[in-house]
Design a protein around this motif. Structure first.
Motif, PDB file in Angstrom:
ATOM      1  N   GLN A  93       0.931  -1.072   0.011  1.00 44.26           N
ATOM      2  CA  GLN A  93      -0.059   0.073   0.085  1.00 44.26           C
ATOM      3  C   GLN A  93       1.090   1.158   0.062  1.00 44.26           C
ATOM      4  OE1 GLN A  93      -1.963   2.491  -0.577  1.00 44.26           O
ATOM      5  NE2 GLN A  93      -3.710   1.010  -0.417  1.00 44.26           N
ATOM      6  N   PRO A  94       1.250   1.735  -1.387  1.00 43.04           N
ATOM      7  CA  PRO A  94       2.147   2.800  -1.441  1.00 43.04           C
ATOM      8  C   PRO A  94       1.658   4.218  -0.710  1.00 43.04           C
ATOM      9  CG  PRO A  94       1.536   2.144  -3.304  1.00 43.04           C
ATOM     10  CD  PRO A  94       0.893   1.201  -2.462  1.00 43.04           C
ATOM     11  N   ASP A  95       0.280   4.253  -0.740  1.00 39.58           N
ATOM     12  CA  ASP A  95      -0.155   5.676  -0.352  1.00 39.58           C
ATOM     13  C   ASP A  95      -0.233   5.878   1.221  1.00 39.58           C
ATOM     14  OD1 ASP A  95      -2.241   7.531   0.383  1.00 39.58           O
ATOM     15  OD2 ASP A  95      -2.990   7.501  -1.556  1.00 39.58           O
ATOM     16  N   ALA A  96       0.843   6.614   1.710  1.00 38.13           N
ATOM     17  CA  ALA A  96       1.072   6.917   2.905  1.00 38.13           C
ATOM     18  C   ALA A  96      -0.347   7.417   3.792  1.00 38.13           C
ATOM     19  CB  ALA A  96       2.088   7.916   3.342  1.00 38.13           C
ATOM     20  N   ALA A  97      -1.321   8.010   3.286  1.00 31.93           N
ATOM     21  CA  ALA A  97      -2.368   8.497   3.669  1.00 31.93           C
ATOM     22  C   ALA A  97      -3.383   7.542   3.939  1.00 31.93           C
ATOM     23  CB  ALA A  97      -3.257   9.731   2.721  1.00 31.93           C
ATOM     24  N   ILE A  98      -3.604   6.535   3.010  1.00 29.10           N
ATOM     25  CA  ILE A  98      -4.247   5.492   3.258  1.00 29.10           C
ATOM     26  C   ILE A  98      -3.917   4.471   4.346  1.00 29.10           C
ATOM     27  CG2 ILE A  98      -5.095   3.131   2.101  1.00 29.10           C
ATOM     28  CD1 ILE A  98      -5.453   4.685  -0.401  1.00 29.10           C
ATOM     29  N   ARG A  99      -2.460   4.355   4.282  1.00 24.78           N
ATOM     30  CA  ARG A  99      -1.773   3.348   5.444  1.00 24.78           C
ATOM     31  C   ARG A  99      -2.117   4.088   6.899  1.00 24.78           C
ATOM     32  NH1 ARG A  99       2.861   3.618   2.298  1.00 24.78           N
ATOM     33  NH2 ARG A  99       3.959   5.045   3.796  1.00 24.78           N
TER      34      ARG A  99
END
Length: 78
Positions: free
Chosen positions: A35-41
């Motif tokens: 999951q490369p999207d930091a906001a989603i993580r």
């Protein structure tokens, strides 16, 4: 993939403590790769931090990584 999933391209470490730290880092790196999207993580962290089953799965992932590192280091025996 831009991130190294095995830091310094080696599983060889001097001590079991370093092996455990490497296992934790490798587990974090695979999550980042998946999951490369930091906001989603960040959003997902709130969900799994409240779920005992998910936290135990995290522990299992780290334990599996540590077992791999320990084997690569011949269990720190000479």
């Amino acid at each position: 993939m831009s991130s190294d999933l095995i830091p310094n391209n080696s599983l060889i470490v001097a001590t079991p403590e370093e092996g455990r730290a490497l296992a934790m880092k490798m587990a974090r790196l695979i999550v980042k790769a998946a999951q490369p999207d930091a906001a989603i993580r960040e959003d997902l962290r709130e969900i799994y931090s409240q779920n005992a089953g998910m936290l135990l799965q995290t522990c299992q992932i780290v334990a599996t990584e540590f077992a791999t590192i320990a084997a690569a280091n011949n269990y720190w025996r000479n």
